[in-house]
Write an enzyme that holds these catalytic residues in place. Structure first.
Site, PDB file in Angstrom:
ATOM      1  CG  ASP A 159      44.797   2.295  -9.511  1.00 30.28           C
ATOM      2  OD1 ASP A 159      43.873   2.292  -8.661  1.00 30.28           O
ATOM      3  OD2 ASP A 159      45.998   2.321  -9.195  1.00 30.28           O
ATOM      4  CB  ILE A 160      39.075   2.258  -8.434  1.00 32.11           C
ATOM      5  CG1 ILE A 160      37.808   3.079  -8.188  1.00 32.11           C
ATOM      6  CG2 ILE A 160      39.694   1.745  -7.141  1.00 32.11           C
ATOM      7  CD1 ILE A 160      36.579   2.263  -7.965  1.00 32.11           C
ATOM      8  CB  VAL A 207      38.476  -2.337  -4.314  1.00 31.26           C
ATOM      9  CG1 VAL A 207      38.030  -0.890  -4.266  1.00 31.26           C
ATOM     10  CG2 VAL A 207      38.410  -2.858  -5.736  1.00 31.26           C
ATOM     11  CG  ASP A 208      38.709  -2.121   2.345  1.00 31.36           C
ATOM     12  OD1 ASP A 208      38.574  -0.887   2.432  1.00 31.36           O
ATOM     13  OD2 ASP A 208      38.588  -2.882   3.319  1.00 31.36           O
ATOM     14  N   GLY A 257      35.403  -9.567  -6.710  1.00 28.82           N
ATOM     15  CA  GLY A 257      36.797  -9.966  -6.501  1.00 28.82           C
ATOM     16  C   GLY A 257      36.885 -11.099  -5.486  1.00 28.82           C
ATOM     17  CB  ILE A 258      38.740 -11.367  -2.260  1.00 31.95           C
ATOM     18  CG1 ILE A 258      38.239 -10.116  -1.536  1.00 31.95           C
ATOM     19  CG2 ILE A 258      40.111 -11.126  -2.848  1.00 31.95           C
ATOM     20  CD1 ILE A 258      39.105  -9.689  -0.365  1.00 31.95           C
ATOM     21  CE1 TYR A 259      34.830  -9.998   1.349  1.00 31.07           C
ATOM     22  CE2 TYR A 259      32.844  -8.705   1.109  1.00 31.07           C
ATOM     23  CZ  TYR A 259      33.961  -9.062   1.841  1.00 31.07           C
ATOM     24  OH  TYR A 259      34.199  -8.479   3.062  1.00 31.07           O
ATOM     25  CB  SER A 281      30.347  -8.738  -4.161  1.00 31.67           C
ATOM     26  OG  SER A 281      29.963  -8.125  -2.960  1.00 31.67           O
TER      27      SER A 281
END
Length: 169
Positions: free
Chosen positions: A12-13, A35-36, A122-124, A120
């Site tokens: 986990d970051i 992540v954001d 992941g969801i991107y 980028s």
């Protein structure tokens, strides 16, 4: 930077014991998903407050800037906005700029350790293998005083893919 300073990490970051964690932010820098969202939730309101204060207009794609880390174990969050591949932003130079600019910010802060997600990927929707290659190639090519770079992934398959790219570098 020497490839041996790059360490693949399963985890986990938001729990990384580093000077700076990198947030794969959106342009508005007001929290979001992936992540954001995790960084904003774990860091608490101080992260959002600092984003609003320091970046009232947000950040451009490919740029980076730092804020407090709030409740995170890190000292700083370096926010960077990756290209949204799924929305047609496919210029790899923008993705590379995220890593380069984050390392520049880390150097300005005096950070000696940093944890990156795969920006980028992941969801991107950036293709994972190319996202890993872009991360490793750009980090290696970027002059920096950072001594340890963690590439943090949520699954063992991604960690293994990062290891494979590192071995080929």
């Amino acid at each position: 930077m020497d490839v041996q300073r790059i360490i693949p990490v399963l985890g986990d970051i938001t729990k990384q014991d580093v000077d700076a964690v990198v947030n794969a932010a959106n342009n508005a820098m007001r929290g979001g998903g992936g992540v954001d969202g995790a960084i904003h939730r774990a860091g608490g309101p101080a992260v959002l407050d600092d984003c609003i204060r320091r970046f009232p207009q947000g950040l451009a794609t490919g740029d980076a800037g730092w804020t407090t880390a709030g409740n995170l174990p890190a000292k700083w969050v370096i926010h960077t906005v990756g290209p949204n591949h799924a929305a047609g932003q496919r210029d790899r130079r923008l993705l590379e700029s995220c890593y380069r600019r984050a390392l520049e910010e880390a150097d300005e802060l005096g950070a000696r350790s940093i944890a990156f997600p795969l920006i980028s990927a992941g969801i991107y929707g950036w293709p994972k293998e190319d996202a890993i290659r872009a991360a490793v190639e750009t980090i290696v090519a970027s002059p920096s005083q950072v001594g340890r770079v963690a590439l943090v992934a949520l699954d063992e398959a991604t960690v293994a893919a990062i290891r494979e790219v590192l071995l080929g570098s």
